[in-house]
Enzyme design. Structure first.
Site, PDB file in Angstrom:
ATOM      1  N   ASP A 187      47.380  15.504  80.981  1.00  0.00           N
ATOM      2  CA  ASP A 187      46.162  15.412  81.779  1.00  0.00           C
ATOM      3  C   ASP A 187      46.368  14.343  82.844  1.00  0.00           C
ATOM      4  OD1 ASP A 187      43.626  15.574  82.720  1.00  0.00           O
ATOM      5  OD2 ASP A 187      42.636  14.837  80.898  1.00  0.00           O
TER       6      ASP A 187
ATOM      7  N   ASP B 167      44.758  20.180  86.965  1.00  0.00           N
ATOM      8  CA  ASP B 167      45.485  18.957  86.632  1.00  0.00           C
ATOM      9  C   ASP B 167      45.651  18.725  85.142  1.00  0.00           C
ATOM     10  OD1 ASP B 167      42.798  18.584  86.291  1.00  0.00           O
ATOM     11  OD2 ASP B 167      42.842  16.477  86.830  1.00  0.00           O
ATOM     12  N   GLU B 168      45.461  19.750  84.332  1.00  0.00           N
ATOM     13  CA  GLU B 168      45.753  19.560  82.915  1.00  0.00           C
ATOM     14  C   GLU B 168      46.275  20.856  82.295  1.00  0.00           C
ATOM     15  OE1 GLU B 168      42.425  18.993  80.189  1.00  0.00           O
ATOM     16  OE2 GLU B 168      41.037  19.309  81.833  1.00  0.00           O
TER      17      GLU B 168
END
Lengths: 372, 437
Positions: free
Chosen positions: B56, B150-151
């Site tokens: 993350d 973004d994860e």
């Protein structure tokens, strides 16, 4: 009202009108058929407010009069009566019930007064021309399969009937398309049809018309305005609203420079497509055509079902070409081709393909290829 | 996280990946890496046995902006809608100290953090950075399941033989690469299932690396609030609270069938999660089911022309994303939120799949005009579902001869925009009409 009529002619007449009546109606009177008896004949009228059909048949009318009864019930009763039966129909004195009897069968039907039955206003119909039943049949049969069912493009939900010029000759043209295929059929413009507006005849009207045409060599009189059209048969009149919309400028999608020409035996081709398509998946129904000098290979592949291939001889000399089509669409067109030879004109695997009938110069079909 | 007697604690340096040897010596108490001196040591008895990781990025949008503009590095930075009704999408860790968090209304964020630099998001830039991180993850394992830009989850089973490294080492190396190559920091959670991996990655953000092993999972969870459970949102929290459950520990002793009876399908999941179990696999190629874009207006809008000009902008956005991924959509979905927060969605199946803004707009605006009956809306969104291949998009249509021309115009505009920027050219319908005319 009191009359007697032979079961066969009653059934035929009701058959002509009853399918106009929708199975589910929120307005009760629209479920009914209007019966009007006078002077040795009886007329049956059915309407869904967009389309009305009146069918007239000879009958032994003892007392003239009119009423309305549930259309499907009446049709079902008559259908179940024995062949050759004489059917007696009468309206009781207070106008609340219709009695129907044939042999030992007796029925009582609830009825609604004729004054409640909606009459379709025709308005002024400035154009009027005659068309042979065979000609109207041809215009309908060779185009109706391409009518779209897509609701958002309602203006495609019918046959576009209009006057147009082909090689300097005025023609009456019928066109239908669903975006994937297009059918265009024409015949010399009948007298009186010059200057008619282009009109879109709804799918339901087309199918009711088609039922009336069967094995009829009569002349049909067509009258029309911008909003309505009327087809007058010897014993029936069909009046319909027209689709209020603009039909696309289809001329621009008919390819003119397709230079790869294929000729195949229509029946051989249709049978082979039908066989090969057994394998293709339900959803796409894709069939691949591989062309080489005087040879056409049809094939279908399905991850679940397997593969199918069939080679047929053909007349072709424009270099190798692989192109795919929806087999259903190919069969629909092949069904309407009268000639022994079907002529395909291709540009490439992605461009619209032209299909022509060797026996009918006035018919033309356009087919969009699929990715295969 | 307490070492057990049977298993030797594995100690790994996050910076030089050095395993602290020899085993058996009293290195458990060592504070720094014996090779590089870094204090960032990972220690856990199950460190070599945990295969599921969650990566993350830390305040991703803000980190990318700070990377590109070093003068912002020590300032509080907030990325989000800059209009009156804008909300915070990302706050950097400095801004978070002041209490700014994502989804907070922007005016409130500005109030509690007046020094903050506020920027509108630059999605193209973030996508590029995300793409870079994605490529790095894909080198580690094919089993990467993205959760958002973004994860992602990574399933590291079988990678030991591939990389000659344990999953813990591989992940440490991966975030090091993300830092040096992409220039943003990320946190990692390592565990034996997805639920716990995700929980772990959140434990010591930013630049964190947390491990939850089988031995301590239940004990660890017992003290946590129920909100930590996947799928337990505000409403479910309220329900659980009414039934007397605020901590996971309280749920651990409830029989699974009681939870299922009481809460249905989610109860079944909760029953698993509270015991530290999660049977969900890491799925690569989770395909998007829909692509959409929406916007909240700074003032409620009822005027159809104004709504349409916004709709066009959103259609272009959706179309751009479809084209970028070479996808098509088969059904148009219009979404509206009225001023009393009621959501209206309207869908229409297209004659054939599309990726063109023009087609989306034609159908979207037809749906919209049926809804724009004078009602004021605060949100408008448009999207497509039934995602398919780009090659199936917009086949020639015999019933629409102009479609080909319109498609050509749109592709020409796309090319100009690729070259000169999105603002270089646009349709007139993009311009909002002057009101009162």
């Amino acid at each position: 009202m009191e009359l007697t009529i032979e079961r066969g002619s009653l059934l035929k007449s009701l058959g002509h009108v009853q399918s106009v009546v929708e199975r589910r109606n929120t307005i009760p009177i629209l479920s009914n058929v209007l019966i009007e008896a006078a002077d040795g004949s009886v007329s049956f009228t059915a309407t869904d407010l967009d389309l009305a059909i009146v069918d007239t048949v000879d009958a032994d009318v003892k007392q003239s009069g009119a009423t309305t009864v549930p259309a499907h019930t009446l049709h079902d009763i008559v259908r179940k009566l024995p062949d050759g039966a004489q059917v007696a129909i009468s309206l009781d004195a207070d106008g609340a019930k219709v009695k129907l009897s044939a042999g030992r069968s007796k029925f009582t039907l609830a009825c609604l007064p004729r004054d409640d039955f909606p009459v379709m206003s025709e308005g002024d119909m400035p154009f009027r021309f005659d068309l042979g039943a065979a000609d109207l049949k041809r215009l309908i049969d060779k185009t109706r399969f391409a009518i779209s069912t897509e609701e958002t493009r309602y203006y495609l939900n019918g046959i576009y009937l209009h006057a147009a010029e082909t090689d300097g000759v005025q023609m009456l043209r019928a066109v239908a398309t669903d975006g994937h295929r297009l059918a265009r059929v024409e015949l010399p413009l009948p007298e009186g049809a010059a200057g008619i507006p282009g009109v879109i005849v709804p799918r339901k009207t087309v199918s009711e018309l088609r039922k009336l045409i069967d094995e009829n060599d009569e002349v049909i009189t067509i009258a029309l305005s911008d909003t309505k059209i009327r087809f007058s048969f010897r014993n029936a009149i069909v009046t319909s609203k027209l689709i209020d919309g603009t039909f696309p400028d289809y001329d621009r999608v008919i390819p003119s420079g397709n230079d790869k020409s294929l000729e195949v035996d229509t029946k051989l081709f249709a049978d082979a497509v039908d066989r090969v398509s057994t394998i293709s998946t339900d959803k796409s129904r894709a069939v691949k055509m591989e062309l080489d000098t005087d040879r056409l290979t049809l094939s279908a592949t399905s991850p679940e079902n397997g593969t199918a291939t069939e080679e047929i001889s053909a007349s072709y000399g424009s270099g190798e070409l692989t192109i795919g089509f929806n087999s259903r669409y190919m069969l629909d067109i092949a069904d309407e081709i009268e000639g022994d030879v079907a002529r395909f004109q291709f540009a490439d695997a992605a461009a619209p393909t032209l299909v022509l009938d060797s026996a009918d110069e006035g018919a033309l079909y356009v087919l969009m290829p699929m990715r295969v | 996280m307490t070492p057990t007697s049977e298993k030797q604690t594995v100690i790994l340096c996050r910076d030089c990946l050095h395993r602290q040897k020899p085993p058996g010596s009293n290195l458990t108490e060592e504070r720094r890496c014996i090779r590089c001196g870094s204090p960032r040591l990972l220690r856990h008895p199950e460190l070599d046995d945990l295969m599921i990781a969650h990566l993350d990025c830390d305040a991703f949008y803000a980190s990318v902006e700070k990377r590109d503009e070093p003068t912002l590095r020590d300032k509080p930075l907030i990325i989000g809608g800059i209009g009156r009704r804008g909300v915070v999408s990302t706050a950097c860790y400095i801004a978070r100290i002041n209490g700014v968090h994502s989804a907070m209304p922007m005016y409130q964020a500005r109030k509690i953090c007046p020094d903050a630099v506020v920027m509108a998001p630059n999605m193209d830039k973030y996508s590029l950075a995300a793409r870079h991180i994605w490529d790095l993850m894909k080198k580690v394992t094919p089993l990467v399941e993205p959760l958002s830009l973004d994860e992602a989850f990574l399933d590291l089973n079988g990678t030991v033989r591939l990389h000659h490294r344990t999953p813990a080492e591989t992940m440490a190396d991966l975030i090091r690469q993300v830092e040096t190559e992409v220039g943003v920091t990320a946190s990692v959670g390592l565990s034996y299932n997805k639920f716990l991996a995700k929980v772990a990655s959140d434990l010591d953000k930013p630049r964190g690396y947390s491990v939850i092993g089988r031995a301590e999972a239940r004990t660890f969870l017992a003290a946590q609030p129920v909100s930590l459970l996947w799928g337990v949102g505000k409403a479910m929290q309220q329900r659980l609270k009414r039934d007397g459950y605020t901590e996971i520990g309280q749920l651990q002793s409830v029989a699974p069938d009681t939870l299922m009876r009481r809460y249905g399908a989610i109860g079944q999941r909760i029953a698993q999660f509270v015991q530290g179990e999660d049977s969900r696999q890491v799925h690569a190629d989770v395909k998007a089911k829909s692509v959409s874009a929406e916007t909240t207006f700074s003032d409620d809008i009822h005027d159809l022309r104004l709504l349409n000009s916004t709709l066009w902008r959103l259609c272009e956005k959706v179309s751009r994303r479809l084209k970028a991924k070479d996808q098509s959509g088969a059904t148009v979905v219009l979404k509206l939120r009225t001023i009393d927060f009621r959501i209206r969605t309207r869908t229409r199946r297209l004659p054939s799949p599309t990726q063109l803004a023009d087609v989306l707009y034609r159908h979207g605006s037809a749906l919209l005009s049926d809804e724009a009956d004078g009602t004021a809306f605060r949100l408008l969104g448009i999207g497509v579902s039934g995602i398919g291949a780009g090659i199936d998009a917009d086949p020639p249509d015999l019933a629409d001869p102009d479609a080909v021309t319109r498609a050509r115009v749109e592709h020409a505009v796309d090319q100009l925009r690729d070259k000169f920027g999105v603002g270089s050219i646009g349709k007139g319908r993009h311009m909002p009409p002057k009101l009162g005319t």
